[in-house]
Scaffold this motif. Structure first.
Motif, PDB file in Angstrom:
ATOM      1  N   THR A   1       0.812  -1.219   0.000  1.00 42.36           N
ATOM      2  CA  THR A   1       0.000   0.000   0.000  1.00 42.36           C
ATOM      3  C   THR A   1       0.844   1.268   0.000  1.00 42.36           C
ATOM      4  O   THR A   1       0.301   2.367  -0.083  1.00 42.36           O
ATOM      5  N   TRP A   2       2.163   1.163   0.111  1.00 39.47           N
ATOM      6  CA  TRP A   2       3.023   2.342   0.104  1.00 39.47           C
ATOM      7  C   TRP A   2       3.145   2.893  -1.312  1.00 39.47           C
ATOM      8  O   TRP A   2       3.172   2.147  -2.291  1.00 39.47           O
ATOM      9  N   HIS A   3       3.216   4.200  -1.422  1.00 34.60           N
ATOM     10  CA  HIS A   3       3.510   4.836  -2.702  1.00 34.60           C
ATOM     11  C   HIS A   3       4.110   6.204  -2.415  1.00 34.60           C
ATOM     12  O   HIS A   3       4.002   6.741  -1.306  1.00 34.60           O
ATOM     13  N   HIS A   4       4.771   6.757  -3.426  1.00 38.78           N
ATOM     14  CA  HIS A   4       5.401   8.059  -3.261  1.00 38.78           C
ATOM     15  C   HIS A   4       5.552   8.691  -4.633  1.00 38.78           C
ATOM     16  O   HIS A   4       5.881   7.994  -5.607  1.00 38.78           O
TER      17      HIS A   4
ATOM     18  N   ALA B   1       7.257   0.520   9.806  1.00 37.53           N
ATOM     19  CA  ALA B   1       7.642   0.382  11.217  1.00 37.53           C
ATOM     20  C   ALA B   1       6.845   1.388  12.034  1.00 37.53           C
ATOM     21  O   ALA B   1       7.037   2.598  11.900  1.00 37.53           O
ATOM     22  N   ARG B   2       5.943   0.901  12.860  1.00 40.29           N
ATOM     23  CA  ARG B   2       5.071   1.783  13.627  1.00 40.29           C
ATOM     24  C   ARG B   2       4.686   1.096  14.926  1.00 40.29           C
ATOM     25  O   ARG B   2       5.251   0.061  15.275  1.00 40.29           O
ATOM     26  N   GLU B   3       3.720   1.670  15.635  1.00 43.00           N
ATOM     27  CA  GLU B   3       3.408   1.167  16.966  1.00 43.00           C
ATOM     28  C   GLU B   3       2.928  -0.278  16.974  1.00 43.00           C
ATOM     29  O   GLU B   3       3.072  -0.976  17.977  1.00 43.00           O
ATOM     30  N   THR B   4       2.397  -0.754  15.873  1.00 42.30           N
ATOM     31  CA  THR B   4       1.866  -2.120  15.832  1.00 42.30           C
ATOM     32  C   THR B   4       2.751  -3.113  15.075  1.00 42.30           C
ATOM     33  O   THR B   4       2.531  -4.320  15.187  1.00 42.30           O
TER      34      THR B   4
ATOM     35  N   ASP C   1      -0.413   4.341  13.912  1.00 41.51           N
ATOM     36  CA  ASP C   1      -0.791   3.257  13.019  1.00 41.51           C
ATOM     37  C   ASP C   1      -1.568   3.770  11.811  1.00 41.51           C
ATOM     38  O   ASP C   1      -1.985   2.990  10.959  1.00 41.51           O
ATOM     39  N   ASN C   2      -1.743   5.076  11.736  1.00 41.92           N
ATOM     40  CA  ASN C   2      -2.487   5.691  10.633  1.00 41.92           C
ATOM     41  C   ASN C   2      -1.574   5.844   9.416  1.00 41.92           C
ATOM     42  O   ASN C   2      -0.839   6.818   9.297  1.00 41.92           O
ATOM     43  N   ASN C   3      -1.639   4.890   8.502  1.00 44.76           N
ATOM     44  CA  ASN C   3      -0.754   4.900   7.337  1.00 44.76           C
ATOM     45  C   ASN C   3      -1.024   6.075   6.407  1.00 44.76           C
ATOM     46  O   ASN C   3      -0.112   6.606   5.764  1.00 44.76           O
ATOM     47  N   ARG C   4      -2.271   6.493   6.314  1.00 38.58           N
ATOM     48  CA  ARG C   4      -2.592   7.610   5.431  1.00 38.58           C
ATOM     49  C   ARG C   4      -1.902   8.887   5.914  1.00 38.58           C
ATOM     50  O   ARG C   4      -1.437   9.693   5.116  1.00 38.58           O
ATOM     51  N   GLU C   5      -1.843   9.050   7.216  1.00 37.33           N
ATOM     52  CA  GLU C   5      -1.171  10.217   7.775  1.00 37.33           C
ATOM     53  C   GLU C   5       0.318  10.196   7.440  1.00 37.33           C
ATOM     54  O   GLU C   5       0.912  11.220   7.110  1.00 37.33           O
ATOM     55  N   ILE C   6       0.923   9.011   7.513  1.00 33.30           N
ATOM     56  CA  ILE C   6       2.348   8.884   7.197  1.00 33.30           C
ATOM     57  C   ILE C   6       2.600   9.195   5.721  1.00 33.30           C
ATOM     58  O   ILE C   6       3.544   9.914   5.372  1.00 33.30           O
TER      59      ILE C   6
END
Length: 213
Positions: A75-78, A104-107, A187-192
């Motif tokens: 799900t990552w993109h840039h 790499a995050r809290e979960t 854990d909010n990937n959209r925010e990252i």
């Protein structure tokens, strides 16, 4: 049986895998090309739940003639990393940091396994990921383990849907180094992703100003 369902749930949850064909234009791929220094290497990334220890996602990076990041059904993109069917180009140090920071995050933490390979193996794996096509949901580990198992001498890496099994088999390759990366990000990937995009926009703005001065 309950644990098996839990693991499968994690696979669907973190990977959020969807086989959507993506094909960046030739000029974008050529412009983003990143040629790493040093000998050819292969790096396996495994995302592990901090709660259960189960694997949530697998990705593979090949440092050959150029660096390719195979992130099957991820799900990552840039905006600075053009993609062709789950293969990202132009993954220099900053974008690689962004990729790891996203996972790499809290979960979850990230297990990084790297091994030096011959130019021939790097070329074989590069061709394999480029020709693989977009990967369906929850088949990240399956696609990677299938590709790795075809490398001469790596036949012990059996086809597996489970990232931890693929990680454990990869660890048996002589010379593999291992690192675990932890982070307490949300854990909010959209925010990252939004934060990483903002950082890229600021960098482009600064570069444009300096170029005009």
């Amino acid at each position: 049986m309950k644990r098996a369902f839990l693991v499968l749930g994690l696979l669907f949850g973190l990977a959020a895998c969807g086989a959507e064909p993506v094909w960046a234009p030739d000029e974008a791929v050529a412009r983003a090309r990143f040629e790493p220094a040093g000998p050819p290497t292969v790096t396996l990334y495994t995302m592990i739940s901090n709660r259960s220890g189960a694997g949530g996602h697998s990705a593979l990076m090949i440092d050959g003639e150029q660096r390719l990041l195979f992130d099957p059904a991820g799900t990552w993109h840039h905006p600075a990393a053009p993609e062709r069917n789950d293969v990202f180009f132009g993954i220099g140090p900053q974008l690689l940091d962004f990729y790891i920071d996203y996972h790499a995050r809290e979960t979850y933490h990230v297990v990084v396994q790297e091994v030096e390979v011959t130019p021939e193996i790097a070329a074989q794996l590069s061709q394999a990921v480029l020709s693989n096509g977009a990967v369906p949901k929850a088949q990240c580990s399956l696609s990677i383990s299938t590709i790795l198992g075809r490398v001469p001498g790596w036949g012990h890496i059996g086809r597996s849907y489970f990232p931890v099994r693929t990680m454990e088999a990869f660890a048996e390759i002589p010379g593999v180094s291992t690192e675990r990366i932890y982070d307490d990000d949300t854990d909010n990937n959209r925010e990252i992703l939004a934060r990483q995009a903002r950082e890229e926009m600021r960098a482009q703005t600064v570069a444009a100003i300096l170029g005009d001065s």
